[in-house]
Design a protein around this motif. Sequence first.
Motif, PDB file in Angstrom:
ATOM      1  N   GLU A  79       0.751  -1.296   0.086  1.00 23.92           N
ATOM      2  CA  GLU A  79      -0.035  -0.068   0.030  1.00 23.92           C
ATOM      3  C   GLU A  79       1.064   1.158  -0.003  1.00 23.92           C
ATOM      4  O   GLU A  79       2.007   1.317   0.731  1.00 23.92           O
ATOM      5  N   ALA A  80       0.529   2.215  -1.016  1.00 26.20           N
ATOM      6  CA  ALA A  80       1.348   3.391  -0.979  1.00 26.20           C
ATOM      7  C   ALA A  80       0.718   4.902  -0.338  1.00 26.20           C
ATOM      8  O   ALA A  80      -0.617   4.635  -0.102  1.00 26.20           O
ATOM      9  N   SER A  81       1.362   5.608  -0.050  1.00 28.32           N
ATOM     10  CA  SER A  81       1.037   7.054   0.226  1.00 28.32           C
ATOM     11  C   SER A  81       0.034   7.524  -0.762  1.00 28.32           C
ATOM     12  O   SER A  81      -0.042   7.282  -1.874  1.00 28.32           O
ATOM     13  N   GLU A 105       2.016   8.573  -3.581  1.00 30.15           N
ATOM     14  CA  GLU A 105       2.461   7.514  -4.083  1.00 30.15           C
ATOM     15  C   GLU A 105       4.139   7.390  -4.037  1.00 30.15           C
ATOM     16  O   GLU A 105       4.838   6.762  -5.004  1.00 30.15           O
ATOM     17  N   SER A 106       4.593   8.380  -3.219  1.00 30.02           N
ATOM     18  CA  SER A 106       6.101   8.426  -2.986  1.00 30.02           C
ATOM     19  C   SER A 106       6.617   7.506  -2.196  1.00 30.02           C
ATOM     20  O   SER A 106       7.859   7.271  -2.150  1.00 30.02           O
ATOM     21  N   GLU A 107       6.083   6.760  -1.414  1.00 27.88           N
ATOM     22  CA  GLU A 107       6.498   5.915  -0.516  1.00 27.88           C
ATOM     23  C   GLU A 107       5.484   4.947   0.087  1.00 27.88           C
ATOM     24  O   GLU A 107       4.217   5.211  -0.160  1.00 27.88           O
ATOM     25  N   LEU A 108       5.804   3.914   0.644  1.00 30.41           N
ATOM     26  CA  LEU A 108       4.843   2.887   1.278  1.00 30.41           C
ATOM     27  C   LEU A 108       4.353   3.539   2.532  1.00 30.41           C
ATOM     28  O   LEU A 108       4.954   4.458   3.268  1.00 30.41           O
ATOM     29  N   THR A 109       2.972   3.121   2.820  1.00 31.37           N
ATOM     30  CA  THR A 109       2.462   3.500   4.026  1.00 31.37           C
ATOM     31  C   THR A 109       3.002   2.520   5.257  1.00 31.37           C
ATOM     32  O   THR A 109       3.726   1.468   4.941  1.00 31.37           O
ATOM     33  N   GLY A 155       9.931  -2.815 -10.477  1.00 33.39           N
ATOM     34  CA  GLY A 155       9.735  -1.645 -11.356  1.00 33.39           C
ATOM     35  C   GLY A 155      10.424  -0.527 -10.635  1.00 33.39           C
ATOM     36  O   GLY A 155      10.787  -0.334  -9.580  1.00 33.39           O
ATOM     37  N   PRO A 156      10.522   0.610 -11.261  1.00 35.33           N
ATOM     38  CA  PRO A 156      11.352   1.815 -11.195  1.00 35.33           C
ATOM     39  C   PRO A 156      10.770   2.573 -10.079  1.00 35.33           C
ATOM     40  O   PRO A 156      11.573   3.359  -9.701  1.00 35.33           O
ATOM     41  N   LEU A 157       9.553   2.363 -10.016  1.00 37.97           N
ATOM     42  CA  LEU A 157       8.886   3.560  -9.058  1.00 37.97           C
ATOM     43  C   LEU A 157       9.188   3.485  -7.611  1.00 37.97           C
ATOM     44  O   LEU A 157       9.211   2.101  -7.208  1.00 37.97           O
ATOM     45  N   PRO A 158       9.066   4.513  -6.584  1.00 39.85           N
ATOM     46  CA  PRO A 158       9.337   3.924  -5.365  1.00 39.85           C
ATOM     47  C   PRO A 158       8.606   2.970  -4.639  1.00 39.85           C
ATOM     48  O   PRO A 158       9.262   2.353  -3.811  1.00 39.85           O
ATOM     49  N   ARG A 159       7.418   2.965  -4.803  1.00 45.53           N
ATOM     50  CA  ARG A 159       6.624   2.122  -4.134  1.00 45.53           C
ATOM     51  C   ARG A 159       6.785   0.666  -4.387  1.00 45.53           C
ATOM     52  O   ARG A 159       6.757  -0.387  -3.569  1.00 45.53           O
ATOM     53  N   GLY A 171      -5.964  -1.543  -1.932  1.00 46.63           N
ATOM     54  CA  GLY A 171      -5.660  -1.294  -3.503  1.00 46.63           C
ATOM     55  C   GLY A 171      -6.601  -2.127  -4.334  1.00 46.63           C
ATOM     56  O   GLY A 171      -6.499  -2.059  -5.648  1.00 46.63           O
ATOM     57  N   PHE A 172      -7.596  -2.721  -3.870  1.00 49.28           N
ATOM     58  CA  PHE A 172      -8.612  -3.652  -4.596  1.00 49.28           C
ATOM     59  C   PHE A 172      -9.872  -2.718  -4.679  1.00 49.28           C
ATOM     60  O   PHE A 172     -10.338  -2.128  -3.615  1.00 49.28           O
TER      61      PHE A 172
END
Length: 207
Positions: free
Chosen positions: A16-18, A21-25, A50-54, A200-201
């Motif tokens: 789960e992301a903030s 979407e810059s980091e995980l919660t 993947g390249p994204l932070p999450r 996320g669902f």
Amino acid sequence: MVGRAARYLYLARHGEASRDESELTDNGRRQAILLGERLRRSPLTIVQHGPLPRAEQTAQLICERLDGVPLQPSALAGDYIPYLPQRDELPPESADAMLARLSQFPPEESENGPELAQAALARFTGPVDGDEPRHELIVTHNFLIGWLVRAALEAPKWRWMGLNHANAALTVIRYAPGRPAAVLFYNDMGHLPTELRWTGFPRDLRI
């Protein structure tokens, strides 16, 4: 002559992301740690993300629970729209809604998406060279998981839509020589406690 062996492709959506979407919660970090604990005894040879932070943060937390499994970024495991269907490919009763949803995504997610999706199929699927089975994990996003599952089931290309994956859930696909791909399990959340499942669902599809 080089033999061919089975590939076991483990697919996990990031935790789960903030909101930005810059980091995980905190929940996302717990999800990733628990997934890593589940995979501790799996014979994984590599973890790609993947390249994204999450996705990167999720993969790092998983790898901290594994024993020296290498971690590698991959643009092919990024967040993109894998296929843009034409209206006449879609079920008439849902075509408008599906196309409207696709139109909401930024152009950069769809412009290069189909090319990346085809490259992902070539890179991540099918049996492998050699005599030993390969077990590899990809930490990625909802759309790519749907695309790879769709391909394994030989479903129409548009059918990646509607294949939803919860945060830190696990899917495994087996590609064995001379056999069709087999989805061993899909969207498995058995490693997560009740309060960490289904994030996320879509709410109307949760059970």
